[in-house]
Design a protein around this motif. Sequence first.
Motif, PDB file in Angstrom:
ATOM      1  N   SER A 386      47.047  25.273  41.740  1.00  0.00           N
ATOM      2  CA  SER A 386      46.511  26.287  42.930  1.00  0.00           C
ATOM      3  C   SER A 386      47.002  27.702  42.818  1.00  0.00           C
ATOM      4  O   SER A 386      46.365  28.430  43.162  1.00  0.00           O
ATOM      5  N   PHE A 387      48.285  28.049  42.444  1.00  0.00           N
ATOM      6  CA  PHE A 387      48.694  29.306  42.793  1.00  0.00           C
ATOM      7  C   PHE A 387      48.649  30.154  41.243  1.00  0.00           C
ATOM      8  O   PHE A 387      49.237  29.511  40.239  1.00  0.00           O
ATOM      9  N   PRO A 388      48.053  31.233  41.277  1.00  0.00           N
ATOM     10  CA  PRO A 388      47.065  31.654  42.241  1.00  0.00           C
ATOM     11  C   PRO A 388      45.742  31.339  41.950  1.00  0.00           C
ATOM     12  O   PRO A 388      45.382  30.627  40.991  1.00  0.00           O
ATOM     13  N   SER A 389      44.857  31.727  42.899  1.00  0.00           N
ATOM     14  CA  SER A 389      43.495  31.586  42.616  1.00  0.00           C
ATOM     15  C   SER A 389      42.578  32.215  41.596  1.00  0.00           C
ATOM     16  O   SER A 389      42.623  33.421  41.633  1.00  0.00           O
ATOM     17  N   GLY A 390      42.049  31.471  40.667  1.00  0.00           N
ATOM     18  CA  GLY A 390      41.486  32.161  39.614  1.00  0.00           C
ATOM     19  C   GLY A 390      40.097  32.629  40.040  1.00  0.00           C
ATOM     20  O   GLY A 390      39.723  33.950  39.570  1.00  0.00           O
ATOM     21  N   HIS A 391      39.599  32.126  40.622  1.00  0.00           N
ATOM     22  CA  HIS A 391      38.282  32.803  41.394  1.00  0.00           C
ATOM     23  C   HIS A 391      38.510  34.207  42.031  1.00  0.00           C
ATOM     24  O   HIS A 391      37.814  35.142  41.703  1.00  0.00           O
ATOM     25  N   ALA A 392      39.407  34.115  42.833  1.00  0.00           N
ATOM     26  CA  ALA A 392      39.875  35.420  43.489  1.00  0.00           C
ATOM     27  C   ALA A 392      40.295  36.491  42.858  1.00  0.00           C
ATOM     28  O   ALA A 392      39.827  37.570  42.838  1.00  0.00           O
ATOM     29  N   ALA A 393      41.390  36.170  41.802  1.00  0.00           N
ATOM     30  CA  ALA A 393      42.095  37.218  40.879  1.00  0.00           C
ATOM     31  C   ALA A 393      40.832  37.695  39.843  1.00  0.00           C
ATOM     32  O   ALA A 393      40.749  39.023  39.836  1.00  0.00           O
ATOM     33  N   MET A 394      40.066  36.941  39.361  1.00  0.00           N
ATOM     34  CA  MET A 394      39.004  37.199  38.386  1.00  0.00           C
ATOM     35  C   MET A 394      38.015  38.171  39.199  1.00  0.00           C
ATOM     36  O   MET A 394      37.364  39.323  38.447  1.00  0.00           O
ATOM     37  N   ASN A 395      37.471  37.811  40.407  1.00  0.00           N
ATOM     38  CA  ASN A 395      36.563  38.467  40.993  1.00  0.00           C
ATOM     39  C   ASN A 395      37.012  39.923  41.377  1.00  0.00           C
ATOM     40  O   ASN A 395      36.165  41.134  41.141  1.00  0.00           O
ATOM     41  N   ILE A 396      38.378  40.138  41.911  1.00  0.00           N
ATOM     42  CA  ILE A 396      38.848  41.350  42.324  1.00  0.00           C
ATOM     43  C   ILE A 396      38.893  42.222  41.035  1.00  0.00           C
ATOM     44  O   ILE A 396      38.688  43.437  41.186  1.00  0.00           O
ATOM     45  N   VAL A 397      39.545  41.579  40.031  1.00  0.00           N
ATOM     46  CA  VAL A 397      39.532  42.456  38.779  1.00  0.00           C
ATOM     47  C   VAL A 397      37.992  42.847  38.301  1.00  0.00           C
ATOM     48  O   VAL A 397      37.865  44.057  38.048  1.00  0.00           O
ATOM     49  N   VAL A 398      37.358  41.995  38.084  1.00  0.00           N
ATOM     50  CA  VAL A 398      35.996  42.217  37.320  1.00  0.00           C
ATOM     51  C   VAL A 398      35.277  43.250  38.284  1.00  0.00           C
ATOM     52  O   VAL A 398      34.865  44.466  38.117  1.00  0.00           O
ATOM     53  N   TYR A 399      35.070  42.810  39.590  1.00  0.00           N
ATOM     54  CA  TYR A 399      34.336  43.904  40.583  1.00  0.00           C
ATOM     55  C   TYR A 399      35.013  45.001  40.961  1.00  0.00           C
ATOM     56  O   TYR A 399      34.461  46.022  41.405  1.00  0.00           O
ATOM     57  N   GLY A 400      36.332  44.697  41.100  1.00  0.00           N
ATOM     58  CA  GLY A 400      37.251  45.995  41.538  1.00  0.00           C
ATOM     59  C   GLY A 400      37.169  47.083  40.409  1.00  0.00           C
ATOM     60  O   GLY A 400      36.941  48.383  40.595  1.00  0.00           O
ATOM     61  N   PHE A 401      37.517  46.833  39.269  1.00  0.00           N
ATOM     62  CA  PHE A 401      37.615  47.932  38.008  1.00  0.00           C
ATOM     63  C   PHE A 401      36.214  48.319  37.713  1.00  0.00           C
ATOM     64  O   PHE A 401      35.929  49.561  37.503  1.00  0.00           O
ATOM     65  N   LEU A 402      35.242  47.527  37.967  1.00  0.00           N
ATOM     66  CA  LEU A 402      33.592  47.879  37.978  1.00  0.00           C
ATOM     67  C   LEU A 402      33.343  48.876  38.741  1.00  0.00           C
ATOM     68  O   LEU A 402      32.777  49.916  38.497  1.00  0.00           O
ATOM     69  N   ALA A 403      33.884  48.674  40.150  1.00  0.00           N
ATOM     70  CA  ALA A 403      33.363  49.538  41.056  1.00  0.00           C
ATOM     71  C   ALA A 403      34.135  50.860  40.763  1.00  0.00           C
ATOM     72  O   ALA A 403      33.734  52.018  41.085  1.00  0.00           O
ATOM     73  N   PHE A 404      35.397  50.838  40.327  1.00  0.00           N
ATOM     74  CA  PHE A 404      36.233  52.157  39.821  1.00  0.00           C
ATOM     75  C   PHE A 404      35.307  52.903  38.908  1.00  0.00           C
ATOM     76  O   PHE A 404      35.093  54.006  38.883  1.00  0.00           O
ATOM     77  N   LEU A 405      35.003  52.433  37.900  1.00  0.00           N
ATOM     78  CA  LEU A 405      33.893  52.711  36.837  1.00  0.00           C
ATOM     79  C   LEU A 405      32.800  53.375  37.437  1.00  0.00           C
ATOM     80  O   LEU A 405      32.265  54.734  37.130  1.00  0.00           O
ATOM     81  N   LEU A 406      31.999  52.745  38.304  1.00  0.00           N
ATOM     82  CA  LEU A 406      30.701  53.257  38.865  1.00  0.00           C
ATOM     83  C   LEU A 406      31.035  54.370  39.745  1.00  0.00           C
ATOM     84  O   LEU A 406      30.076  55.461  40.004  1.00  0.00           O
ATOM     85  N   ALA A 407      31.887  54.510  40.337  1.00  0.00           N
ATOM     86  CA  ALA A 407      32.305  55.703  41.488  1.00  0.00           C
ATOM     87  C   ALA A 407      33.218  56.577  40.884  1.00  0.00           C
ATOM     88  O   ALA A 407      33.103  57.625  41.934  1.00  0.00           O
TER      89      ALA A 407
END
Length: 690
Positions: A386-407
């Motif tokens: 269970s620890f840590p959540s793969g869904h939560a970790a991968m989504n924040i990395v992928v969409y977080g870094f993508l948001a950084f590149l786009l912004a």
Amino acid sequence: MTAKSNHDVRSPVNGPGADNGTLVEPHLQALIGYFLEHPQLALGAVFAAALLEALAVIGTVVPGSSIVFVGGMLVGLQALDPAWTAVAAVSGAVAGDSISFWLGRRHRDRIRALWPMKAYPALFDRGQAYFSKNGGKSVFLARFLGPLRAIVPVIAGMSGLPAPQFYVFNVLSALVWAAAHLAPGFLFGASLQLAGAVSSRLAVLVILVAGALWLVAWVVAFLHRQARPRIGGWRDRAVAWASTRSNSPARIVMSLFDPARAESKVLLVTALLLFGSIWLFLGVLEDVLSNDPLVQVDRRVYTMLQTLRTAWGDSVMVAITELGSAPVVISVIGAVSLWLAAKRCWRTLGYWLVAAGFAQLLVWTLKFTLGRARPTEIYSGIDPFSFPSGHAAMNIVVYGFLAFLLARAKPVGTKIATTMSAAMVIALVAFSRLYLGAHWFSDVLASLSLGLAWVALLSIAYLNHVRHEKVSALPLSMVVGMTLALVGGWVVGEYHHADLAQYAYRPRSDTVPVADWRAEGWRGLASARTDLGGDAEEPFSVQWAGPAEDVGGVLKRAGWHVPPPWDAKTALLWLLPNTPIDQLAVLPKLDHGEAQGMTFMKALNADERIVLRLWPSPYVVDNVGAGPPRPLWIGMATIERLRHPAGLITLAVTEHDFTTPLRRLAQDVRAQQGSAHLRERTGRVVLLVW
């Protein structure tokens, strides 16, 4: 079956306003009942709110529109008469503008020196400019323009606008304004009549999700609004400190936060995010390893969310978790990689692949190192930890870094919109993991903090080492959006049914001998339909042991039939006042968040029908050698009477006479099979069928 099931509740509660049926929540029933007894107070409030909102200057602070909206809602709930409510709203609006007009006409320019008008000189200037531009029609238009509505009538009076012309615009605007606020309130109130048939569990879930999304948006906006003016000061103080020293920390500060660099503020923000996220992750990890109070919070959050689960909520949350699943995220990674390669942004491509690859490696390393069990065995044999959540970790990395590149290097508005969009996606996916019971709260919190720290570290490195590759936000956003739509749509369409079964909440099922159930065991089942807060609704008056096909066969032979299914056509029929009762779908009602499993109806006349709703109980009845065990259904028979408020739509109101429909049902069942008996329980009649 001596122990009561988890559906057992207190006896039904019939609060004030009972003649409105049980279609609204108890606290709202009490409010409706009060206004049914004192409608003059509610009408007076609507009149006063409409008047005060149009009154000179005072209207800028009085929430008259909201109160008129509530008046419309009470009309929809049948607590107020629609005609008198409309008269109150229109006459109040007309009176408010009239008072303002005659004040301006009497005092002319002297009114500027009167209290409270003298405190708002700028408002007078805006009102005069607007009136000079639009003339008499500004009286009509200003009714819908916030602060101007309370000052333009005064300006009209001061400017000598003829009274007949003023009253034409005044009355017309009052009519439109009242309709614009009463109609949505009426529809909302009518929808409460319909939604009241549904458990508040679904409403609580919607409020939780909406509140979480609002909180995410507020935090992003607040941080931008509050931190942005301070970042420059923090950077300058850090640079001033470093400029007087020659050690390694000072050199790092100067290299990162030199004011001569355009991105020094961004670097400071990412540095703060990096240290804050690392601190949070280590704190969560320590609590998990030491079994600190956070673990107790985990259990409370898990239990609370499982009590909120509904079939509709499961379907939505499974779809969201599927959109954040590995096939979709990998497809987004691949699509962005191809786009970056096509644009020859090789350094950016390298950072992008390292961001996703290392994050996944880190998640798996922590999972198998710590070996923490999930709340439920959803992924036994595949991913049991269970620890840590793969869904939560991968989504924040992928969409977080993508948001950084786009912004990066984009206008402030684009930065905020991009950050909020990414934050919404990440928050929804993270919440879906909690709701479905796939992870503990600390799993998700640790994943978000760890992922944010990794994104912040990558961003700092990227800003220092990649300075000449520019990422075009619009085309890359379109690539990501199309990938999400195509791959996400395919994943949801292909796997949704199987995933619903995988993530389904599985309560226990007990077996009881038929003799025990018929003797006293039936008393242990729930006595009423129950909402989330433990409030009892309609009494459960039917207990039926038998397969669904047998139940349906008996009722169909007795003249009952399955109501039309809910679809676009049957939903629109509720908006017509003369729809035959047989063509109207039956509104779902929820018990502990679950909709009925079977529904049957029988028309009594053009405006009345008996509706039988049955839920599967957590028990099966053992026939003791006379056949396989039978599922035990529990439910209620009610009379629904159609009403047509103001002749506009159709509402189905549940009558409080629960004995008559039950005896009609018993009569019909006995005509087809003899095993139907009525029992008495705490003043209520219960029908047992087997």
